[in-house]
Design a protein around this motif. Sequence first.
Motif, PDB file in Angstrom:
ATOM      1  N   UNK A 152      48.481  45.191  47.159  1.00  0.00           N
ATOM      2  CA  UNK A 152      48.063  45.647  46.072  1.00  0.00           C
ATOM      3  C   UNK A 152      46.447  44.419  46.127  1.00  0.00           C
ATOM      4  N   UNK A 153      46.902  44.022  46.209  1.00  0.00           N
ATOM      5  CA  UNK A 153      45.672  42.751  46.579  1.00  0.00           C
ATOM      6  C   UNK A 153      44.834  43.313  46.982  1.00  0.00           C
ATOM      7  N   UNK A 154      44.771  43.730  48.181  1.00  0.00           N
ATOM      8  CA  UNK A 154      43.883  44.199  48.929  1.00  0.00           C
ATOM      9  C   UNK A 154      42.782  44.701  48.274  1.00  0.00           C
ATOM     10  N   UNK A 155      43.314  45.891  47.258  1.00  0.00           N
ATOM     11  CA  UNK A 155      43.074  47.097  46.362  1.00  0.00           C
ATOM     12  C   UNK A 155      41.855  46.207  45.468  1.00  0.00           C
ATOM     13  N   UNK A 156      42.503  45.429  44.530  1.00  0.00           N
ATOM     14  CA  UNK A 156      42.301  44.416  43.927  1.00  0.00           C
ATOM     15  C   UNK A 156      40.569  44.171  44.334  1.00  0.00           C
ATOM     16  N   UNK A 157      40.523  43.001  45.637  1.00  0.00           N
ATOM     17  CA  UNK A 157      39.818  42.369  45.990  1.00  0.00           C
ATOM     18  C   UNK A 157      38.460  43.645  46.353  1.00  0.00           C
ATOM     19  N   UNK A 158      38.624  44.937  46.862  1.00  0.00           N
ATOM     20  CA  UNK A 158      38.088  45.978  46.635  1.00  0.00           C
ATOM     21  C   UNK A 158      37.456  46.295  45.845  1.00  0.00           C
ATOM     22  N   UNK A 159      37.866  46.365  44.601  1.00  0.00           N
ATOM     23  CA  UNK A 159      37.034  46.722  42.987  1.00  0.00           C
ATOM     24  C   UNK A 159      36.495  45.613  42.977  1.00  0.00           C
ATOM     25  N   UNK A 160      36.485  44.672  43.870  1.00  0.00           N
ATOM     26  CA  UNK A 160      35.334  43.491  43.148  1.00  0.00           C
ATOM     27  C   UNK A 160      36.522  42.121  42.143  1.00  0.00           C
ATOM     28  N   UNK A 161      37.952  42.514  42.377  1.00  0.00           N
ATOM     29  CA  UNK A 161      38.285  41.820  41.755  1.00  0.00           C
ATOM     30  C   UNK A 161      39.049  40.514  42.258  1.00  0.00           C
ATOM     31  N   UNK A 162      38.283  39.586  42.760  1.00  0.00           N
ATOM     32  CA  UNK A 162      37.987  38.096  43.068  1.00  0.00           C
ATOM     33  C   UNK A 162      37.355  36.389  42.858  1.00  0.00           C
ATOM     34  N   UNK A 163      37.589  36.136  43.169  1.00  0.00           N
ATOM     35  CA  UNK A 163      36.981  34.768  42.590  1.00  0.00           C
ATOM     36  C   UNK A 163      36.274  34.115  44.034  1.00  0.00           C
ATOM     37  N   UNK A 164      35.212  33.993  44.038  1.00  0.00           N
ATOM     38  CA  UNK A 164      34.429  33.516  45.739  1.00  0.00           C
ATOM     39  C   UNK A 164      33.689  32.729  44.930  1.00  0.00           C
ATOM     40  N   UNK A 189      58.875  27.283  56.742  1.00  0.00           N
ATOM     41  CA  UNK A 189      58.936  28.156  55.238  1.00  0.00           C
ATOM     42  C   UNK A 189      59.047  27.716  53.705  1.00  0.00           C
ATOM     43  N   UNK A 190      58.151  27.933  53.587  1.00  0.00           N
ATOM     44  CA  UNK A 190      57.234  28.051  52.634  1.00  0.00           C
ATOM     45  C   UNK A 190      57.128  28.564  50.980  1.00  0.00           C
ATOM     46  N   UNK A 191      56.864  28.298  50.038  1.00  0.00           N
ATOM     47  CA  UNK A 191      56.072  28.969  49.053  1.00  0.00           C
ATOM     48  C   UNK A 191      55.241  28.958  48.997  1.00  0.00           C
ATOM     49  N   UNK A 192      54.679  29.997  48.602  1.00  0.00           N
ATOM     50  CA  UNK A 192      53.382  30.813  49.021  1.00  0.00           C
ATOM     51  C   UNK A 192      52.547  30.645  47.684  1.00  0.00           C
ATOM     52  N   UNK A 193      51.484  29.440  47.606  1.00  0.00           N
ATOM     53  CA  UNK A 193      50.821  29.186  46.372  1.00  0.00           C
ATOM     54  C   UNK A 193      49.967  30.331  46.455  1.00  0.00           C
ATOM     55  N   UNK A 194      49.674  31.310  46.944  1.00  0.00           N
ATOM     56  CA  UNK A 194      48.253  32.305  47.281  1.00  0.00           C
ATOM     57  C   UNK A 194      47.482  32.549  48.598  1.00  0.00           C
ATOM     58  N   UNK A 195      46.877  33.028  48.534  1.00  0.00           N
ATOM     59  CA  UNK A 195      46.316  33.931  49.750  1.00  0.00           C
ATOM     60  C   UNK A 195      44.638  32.633  49.784  1.00  0.00           C
ATOM     61  N   UNK A 196      44.396  32.712  51.007  1.00  0.00           N
ATOM     62  CA  UNK A 196      43.572  32.501  51.345  1.00  0.00           C
ATOM     63  C   UNK A 196      42.325  32.952  51.972  1.00  0.00           C
ATOM     64  N   UNK A 197      40.724  33.601  51.360  1.00  0.00           N
ATOM     65  CA  UNK A 197      40.202  34.070  52.191  1.00  0.00           C
ATOM     66  C   UNK A 197      38.815  33.534  52.664  1.00  0.00           C
ATOM     67  N   UNK A 198      38.691  33.848  53.729  1.00  0.00           N
ATOM     68  CA  UNK A 198      37.455  32.350  54.169  1.00  0.00           C
ATOM     69  C   UNK A 198      35.781  34.007  54.872  1.00  0.00           C
ATOM     70  N   UNK A 199      34.545  33.412  54.696  1.00  0.00           N
ATOM     71  CA  UNK A 199      34.185  33.985  55.527  1.00  0.00           C
ATOM     72  C   UNK A 199      32.933  33.263  56.063  1.00  0.00           C
ATOM     73  N   UNK A 200      32.874  33.451  57.357  1.00  0.00           N
ATOM     74  CA  UNK A 200      32.490  32.020  58.093  1.00  0.00           C
ATOM     75  C   UNK A 200      31.008  31.561  58.383  1.00  0.00           C
ATOM     76  N   UNK A 201      30.127  31.169  58.169  1.00  0.00           N
ATOM     77  CA  UNK A 201      28.972  31.326  58.221  1.00  0.00           C
ATOM     78  C   UNK A 201      28.421  30.434  59.770  1.00  0.00           C
ATOM     79  N   UNK A 202      27.127  30.922  60.650  1.00  0.00           N
ATOM     80  CA  UNK A 202      26.954  29.807  61.864  1.00  0.00           C
ATOM     81  C   UNK A 202      27.215  30.969  62.427  1.00  0.00           C
TER      82      UNK A 202
END
Length: 495
Positions: free
Chosen positions: A170-182, A91-104
């Motif tokens: 809600x966040x998934x829709x925002x990401x699909x619309x291009x609203x994500x910092x990469x 149990x911890x306070x969630x600071x946000x969500x981390x998405x990762x795209x692996x390469x190789x």
Amino acid sequence: MGLKVVSDKSKASRAATTGSSSRSKMKLWMVRATTSVLLWTCIVQLTTLGEVWGPRVLKGWPSCFTQESALDLKLPSAVSAPPRLLPPKRVYKNNGYLMVSCNGGLNQMRSAICDMVAIARYLNVTLIVPELDKASFWADPSDFQDIFDMDHFITSLRDEVRILKDLPARLKKRVELGGVFSMAPISWSDISYYHNQILPLIQKYKVLHLNRTDARLANNGQSLELQKLRCRVNFSGLRFTPQIEELGRKVVKLLRQNGPFLVLHLRYEIDMLAFSGCTQGLNIEEVEELTRMRYAYPWWKEKIINSELKRKDGLCPLTPEETALTLKALDIDPNFQIYVAAGEIYGGERRMASLAAAYPKLVRKETLLNPSDLRFFQNHSSQMAALDYLVSLESDIFVPTYDGNMAKVVEGHRRYLGFKKTILLDRWLLVDLIDQYNIGHLSWDEFSSAVKEAHAERMGSPGKRLVIPDRPKEEDYFFANPYECLQPDETLSSI
């Protein structure tokens, strides 16, 4: 009028009785519900305590079978495994969500996933199941769940970090619309970099996407807890799918029926030769083909390569011919089964002729299995590599001819399984000895003696990593020798 008054009183009496009955039923239902909740809470707590007091975390659920698991092959298929106890959720306070795209390739992505889990844990964020590379040379369309047991990955690590299959709607829709910092994090970074630079971005944007993951966490200078978590993910959290593991057991069983076997990771495939620019033993047409390929792939930055100089520096994979000489010089029994863990060897049978002559029991997964066994794995290089990974772990001897990602990760995993014999070839020395032998400057006995002497201490035995400050690419890779996670050893403690 009297009758009407009596009737009204009767109705009121019945209503009061009905209301009282309803309230009694409601109270009874509330008591039952509360009792059920308390009982289930007790069961969950008892289950949690059983897990906590059970075996050590790192000795939990292995990502693949061990020597003892070969016994499982003899058990009737009707015997079912006992239900697995899950660790309690952290149990911890969630600071946000981390998405990762692996390469190789598979093993580069494998070690990257371990790093990303550790980073997510120490940033107190929620990790989204990593996306695998589909755009590299191999063009494997496999998703995470096609290679790894995704449910096991999520649940077995839930006492450390929260992992979700997907973002909240809600966040998934925002990401699909291009609203994500990469962004791509800096290679070989300390965990403090992620605290100071990456965490503020996650807190600002709520979702952050890391678009490169290879070697993004430093080998050394990390806390013991972080290093052990990297190991736990690698050796316990990342388990291949049941289909891959079942086929791996089948290959091992077929090999064991004919005695001991050596796994040769012969990294002499077209992508490696094109990328490295190594042309030893190739004809002009082959050299031109590989050169065109190297220029065609923009992510292979180095274009003009001096093959001979690179080979002399020990930076080329051994050729099949050089490998045959090396195995013979090391006194590997010619009756040993040699399992070639690799894709298609460049040059085919022509280049494999000397190795096949020296070791007639040369096999591959394609020769051991029926085509029907591999039909679902075709055109899925990462799934094929996963199969080779499992067989490599189980072999009596493992010999990589190049220190790529698979060679390193398998080396480290075999150390974890009890320092199983892994011959780490010194290519810089070998190519010089081979050249001297080929031109007659060394006799066979002199050549063989020199090769054996050079590799006497290169068998995957306990030892610490070589640390080179400010030159992380040249130092020993964490996943090749995660000594922080290995059993104490007198040899290691004396270093």
